[in-house]
Design an enzyme around this catalytic site. Structure first.
Site: not given
Ligand code: PS7
Ligand code: MN
Ligand code: MN
Ligand code: MN
Ligand code: MN
Ligand code: MN
Length: 345
Positions: A146, A193, A203
Site C-alpha cells: 500500500y 502519526r 480507515r
Molecule cells: C509529486 C511532490 C523525493 C525520492 C498527493 C514526496 C497522499 C506522504 O495521506 O498529504 O493525505 O494525510 O499528508 C508529491 C521521494 C501523493 C512522497 C501520499 C505527491 C519522496 C498522493 C509523498 C504527493 C516521495 C498519495 C502527502 C507521499 O502526504 O497525506 C509530489 C523522493 C501526493 C514523496 C499521498 C502522501 C504524500 C505522501 P495524507 P499527506
Molecule cells: Mn489517501
Molecule cells: Mn495529511
C-alpha cells in the site's frame, strides 16, 4: 526575485500554483524553490496525484464508482476539460477537482518525456489504490505494498523526472529500491502519526500483523486500560519506519542539484522529527501530534547539505534512543535499528 516568478504571463499556470498553496502546507515551499527546469513539472505532478488522492480519500463516493475513477484517473490527464464535481462536502481539496481542467491544460504543455513518467506513475498509483479499496491492509507485506502504491511510486516517479531533466545522474531513475524507501519513510510516518484521524474516518493502515500482537482490535489501542499495549504498538510502528533511514542517506548522497537536494531532504527531515515526537508519546492516541512551526523552520535552515542533515538525523535518533523505555517489548530491536542507522549515515 526573478526566479520566484514562475510564468507571470500564464494565468493557467498561476492558478496551478494557487492550487498548490491551497492543497499543501509542506510541499508548496519545496516545490517553489526548485530549479526552473523541474519546478512546473513537479508542481503539475503534485496536483495530478493530489487529485487522485482526493478521490481515494472520499468515503462518500460509492465503492464501485470510486474504483472505476481510480483505475481510469491517468486517462483524465489527457482529456482537455475533464473535471469532477461529485466530491463529498467535507473533502477539503474538492475545488482542485472542480478546476482540474487547468491542471490538464498545463500537463499537456509539459515536455513529452515528463508527461509519460507522470501518466505511468498515476496509472500504477490509481490501480494500486483501487486494489486497496477492495482489500484491507492486513499483513506487513500489504502495508509495504500500500505504501509503495501511494508514496513509493512518487519516489520512483520523481527520480525518473530528475534523471530525465539531465540535472541528476541518469542512473537515479533506475534506483527503484532507494526511491521507494524515501516515499515509504514519509508515508509510514504519516500513517503512524494519523492513527486517530484515520480511525475516525474508519480507515485502517496499521497492519494487523503488527497491531494484532498488542490488541484484539486496532481501535482498542485508545482504551484507557490499554495504554501500555498502545505505546508498545506505536513504538513497533515507529521502529518499522526507522528501518528506511539508511536508504534515505544513500539516496541523498547521490544528488547533485542543490534545489533538488533541498526538495528531497526537507520532507525527510520533517519525517524524522515527527517520528522523534511521536515515539513513545501517548498523545498519538488522544490528539494530533505535530512538530512546532519554530522547530520546522530550524530544520529547513539546516537542510542544505548532507553534513548538516546528518547532524540533524543523529540528534533525532539519539532522542528516540533516550526515550526508548527499557520495559518496551522491542527495546533491544529498536536500539539495534537506531544503531544500524547511526552506523550507516
Ligand atoms: C509529486 C511532490 C523525493 C525520492 C498527493 C514526496 C497522499 C506522504 O495521506 O498529504 O493525505 O494525510 O499528508 C508529491 C521521494 C501523493 C512522497 C501520499 C505527491 C519522496 C498522493 C509523498 C504527493 C516521495 C498519495 C502527502 C507521499 O502526504 O497525506 C509530489 C523522493 C501526493 C514523496 C499521498 C502522501 C504524500 C505522501 P495524507 P499527506
Ligand atoms: Mn489517501
Ligand atoms: Mn495529511
Ligand atoms: Mn490523503
Ligand atoms: Mn494521513
Ligand atoms: Mn480525514
Amino acid at each position: 526575485s526573478k526566479d520566484d516568478l514562475t510564468d507571470a504571463n500564464d494565468p493557467g499556470l498561476q492558478r496551478c500554483y494557487e492550487f498548490l498553496d491551497m492543497t499543501s502546507r509542506s510541499f508548496t515551499m519545496v516545490i517553489r524553490q526548485l530549479t526552473p527546469e523541474l519546478r512546473n513539472v513537479v508542481c503539475i505532478y503534485y496536483l495530478a496525484l493530489r487529485g487522485l488522492d482526493t478521490i481515494e480519500d472520499d468515503m462518500t463516493i460509492p465503492l464501485d464508482y470510486k474504483v472505476t475513477l481510480l483505475r481510469s484517473f491517468h486517462s483524465f490527464l489527457t482529456q482537455p476539460g475533464w473535471n469532477f464535481t461529485e466530491s463529498g462536502e467535507n473533502e477539503k481539496d474538492a475545488p482542485l477537482l472542480v478546476g482540474y481542467a487547468v491542471v490538464i491544460e498545463q500537463f499537456l504543455k509539459l515536455d513529452q518525456k515528463y508527461q509519460d513518467i507522470i501518466i505511468d506513475s498515476s496509472k500504477r498509483m490509481g490501480n494500486g489504490m483501487a486494489d486497496f479499496c477492495i482489500k484491507r491492509v492486513s499483513s506487513k507485506a500489504d502495508y509495504e505494498l500500500y505504501c509503495h502504491y501511494v508514496a513509493g511510486l512518487v519516489g520512483e516517479g520523481l527520480s525518473s523526472l530528475f534523471s530525465a531533466s539531465g540535472l541528476e545522474d541518469p542512473e537515479l531513475g533506475q534506483e527503484k529500491g532507494l526511491s521507494n524507501s524515501l516515499g515509504l519513510f514519509l508515508q509510514k510516518t504519516n500513517i503512524v502519526r494519523d492513527y486517530l484521524e484515520d480511525l475516525h474516518d474508519t480507515r485502517q493502515f496499521w497492519p494487523k500483523e503488527i497491531w494484532g500482537q498488542y490488541a484484539k482490535e486496532l481501535s482498542d489501542l485508545v482504551r484507557p486500560d490499554q495504554t501500555k499495549q498502545a505505546l508498545a504498538c506505536l513504538n513497533h510502528m515507529c521502529m518499522d519506519a526507522l528501518s528506511h533511514v539508511p536508504d534515505v542517506f544513500e539516496y541523498l548522497g547521490r544528488l547533485r542539484d542543490p534545489t533538488v537536494f533541498r526538495f528531497v531532504a526537507i520532507p525527510q527531515v520533517m519525517a524524522i522529527a515527527t517520528l522523534a515526537k511521536v515515539y513513545n508519546n501517548y498523545d498519538v492516541f488522544r490528539t494530533v501530534v505535530k512538530i512546532r512551526k519554530g522547530e520546522a523552520v530550524k530544520l529547513i535552515l539546516r537542510s542544505g547539505d548532507l553534513n548538516a542533515l546528518r547532524g540533524t538525523f543523529i540528534d533525532y535518533l539519539h532522542q528516540i534512543h533516550d526515550r526508548n523505555p527499557s520495559t518496551d517489548p522491542n527495546y533491544i530491536k529498536v536500539n539495534n535499528v537506531i544503531g544500524e542507522s547511526l552506523a550507516k549515515i
